[in-house]
Design an enzyme around this catalytic site. Structure first.
Site, mmCIF file in Angstrom:
data_model
loop_
_atom_site.group_PDB
_atom_site.id
_atom_site.type_symbol
_atom_site.label_atom_id
_atom_site.label_comp_id
_atom_site.label_asym_id
_atom_site.label_seq_id
_atom_site.Cartn_x
_atom_site.Cartn_y
_atom_site.Cartn_z
ATOM 1 N N SER A 1 -21.909 -36.420 34.503
ATOM 2 C CA SER A 1 -22.566 -36.031 35.750
ATOM 3 C C SER A 1 -22.210 -34.612 36.174
ATOM 4 O O SER A 1 -23.089 -33.829 36.550
ATOM 5 C CB SER A 1 -22.214 -37.026 36.864
ATOM 6 O OG SER A 1 -20.814 -37.162 37.005
ATOM 7 N N ARG B 1 -22.420 -35.610 22.655
ATOM 8 C CA ARG B 1 -22.272 -36.341 21.390
ATOM 9 C C ARG B 1 -23.496 -37.194 21.052
ATOM 10 O O ARG B 1 -23.875 -37.334 19.897
ATOM 11 C CB ARG B 1 -21.059 -37.277 21.470
ATOM 12 C CG ARG B 1 -19.707 -36.623 21.459
ATOM 13 C CD ARG B 1 -18.662 -37.718 21.549
ATOM 14 N NE ARG B 1 -17.308 -37.232 21.668
ATOM 15 C CZ ARG B 1 -16.512 -36.996 20.634
ATOM 16 N NH1 ARG B 1 -16.968 -37.162 19.404
ATOM 17 N NH2 ARG B 1 -15.269 -36.580 20.825
ATOM 18 N N GLY C 1 -12.604 -28.100 43.177
ATOM 19 C CA GLY C 1 -12.854 -28.090 44.607
ATOM 20 C C GLY C 1 -13.545 -29.371 45.034
ATOM 21 O O GLY C 1 -13.711 -30.301 44.236
ATOM 22 N N LYS D 1 -5.446 -35.549 43.219
ATOM 23 C CA LYS D 1 -6.170 -36.225 44.308
ATOM 24 C C LYS D 1 -6.907 -37.468 43.827
ATOM 25 O O LYS D 1 -7.208 -38.366 44.625
ATOM 26 C CB LYS D 1 -7.109 -35.242 45.003
ATOM 27 C CG LYS D 1 -8.098 -34.528 44.089
ATOM 28 C CD LYS D 1 -9.357 -35.299 43.808
ATOM 29 C CE LYS D 1 -10.179 -34.638 42.738
ATOM 30 N NZ LYS D 1 -11.411 -35.392 42.413
#
Length: 341
Positions: free
Chosen positions: A14, A35, A136, A191
């Protein structure tokens, strides 16, 4: 990089697809390597990545390719959006083709065996390459849907940062620069663990106070660990730190949040990952981070608690009770920023 050269994006997931489309919108010819020949053909024929960004129209300037050699030979600027587990095996055979080129990692993960970040692996594989990272608060679908977004490109190579800014900066996508490559990349990797915790809290309807507490204590843990490893603490007050943490811990679009939410609904870890259908880097990061935190003696109670739930047979209620009974310390650790830019 000349204007005639295509930009390469390695990876058909994505985020790689969103970045490829963004580059195309900015006027670049893009070769996106993947792939799976069937996936490449689906994009070529239908102009959509049905598995990872269903409903998003892929621009004609994005060419899906399965010949990695051809892609690397043609491009000077290469965005690497490969899973952390696949990066070495995919790129190691192509060192000669990568020497001197700009390699920008988009992957937010840590290698299990070595605790190396993706850019450190790139450096190890291709010592002569120019290395950077992009990180980010960047949910792939929102980038693809043109939600206003900002990100950070980080490298000691100022010219590389400028090249990436020029390539990606646009009407809805703003690119800032940093020279703290390690801190920016570490923030993006760490995170993911806390997003799993946040997803569990929402599934269990724990309330807004709890979510706020989790996010702020997560930021304290992340910063404490990162500084112990040599990162600039100020990086964690920016987009790649608190910015990325907030969006990943707050949005159902986040893959790691989705895994946590499924766990909170009572699914096993295997069931949660299967339901997701994509890589959730936070699960792998949790394993290696728990070991590393113990090794360097950094206090990370949320990491230890989540590890106990997922891998040590502890229940959520047991872990919550232990966390709330622990002696409270200072809210914000004092960290001297002397010596940092």
């Amino acid at each position: 990089m000349t204007t005639q050269q295509p930009v390469a994006v390695l990876g058909g997931g994505s985020f790689g697809t969103a970045i490829a489309n963004l580059l195309a919108e900015n006027g670049h010819q893009v070769r996106q390597w993947m792939r799976d020949p069937e996936q490449a053909e689906a994009i070529r024929v239908n102009r959509e990545n049905p598995r990872y960004l269903k409903g998003i129209r892929i621009r004609p300037e994005v060419e899906p390719v399965t010949d990695l050699t051809a892609v690397l030979d043609a491009s000077e600027l290469i965005f690497v959006a490969l899973p952390s587990s696949a990066l070495r095996s995919v790129l190691s055979p192509h060192v000669a083709r990568l020497n001197g080129k700009m390699l920008v990692s988009l992957t937010k993960g840590i290698e299990a065996q070595s605790f190396k970040l993706m850019s450190q692996i790139l450096e190890e594989i291709v010592p002569q390459a120019r290395i950077g990272v992009l990180s980010g608060p960047n949910l792939a679908r929102e980038i693809a849907e043109h939600a206003l977004t900002a990100t950070v490109v980080a490298s000691e190579d100022e010219a590389l940062c400028q090249e990436v800014q020029a390539a990606l900066h646009g009407r809805t996508f703003r690119v800032y620069a940093s020279n703290d490559r390690f801190g920016v990349e570490l923030g993006g990797a760490l995170k993911n663990v806390y997003a799993i915790i946040a997803g569990m809290a929402v599934a269990l309807d724990m309330g807004e106070n709890t979510k706020s507490m989790l996010i702020t204590r997560a930021l304290a843990e992340m910063t404490r660990f990162a500084v112990s490893q040599g990162a600039n603490p100020m990086t964690f007050l920016g987009l790649a730190g608190v910015g990325d943490l907030i969006v990943t811990c707050s949005s159902p679009k986040s893959r790691n949040y989705q895994v946590g939410f499924a766990l909170g609904q009572g699914l096993t870890l295997d069931e949660a990952v299967t339901r997701l259908g994509e890589v959730a880097e936070g699960v792998n990061t949790l394993k290696v981070l728990k070991v590393k935190a113990q090794e360097v003696q950094v206090y990370m109670p949320l990491v230890a608690g989540l590890h106990a739930i997922l891998f040590e047979g502890r229940t959520l209620s047991q872990v919550i009770e232990a966390l709330m009974r622990a002696e409270p310390k200072t809210d914000v650790d004092f960290i001297s920023i002397t010596g940092f830019n």
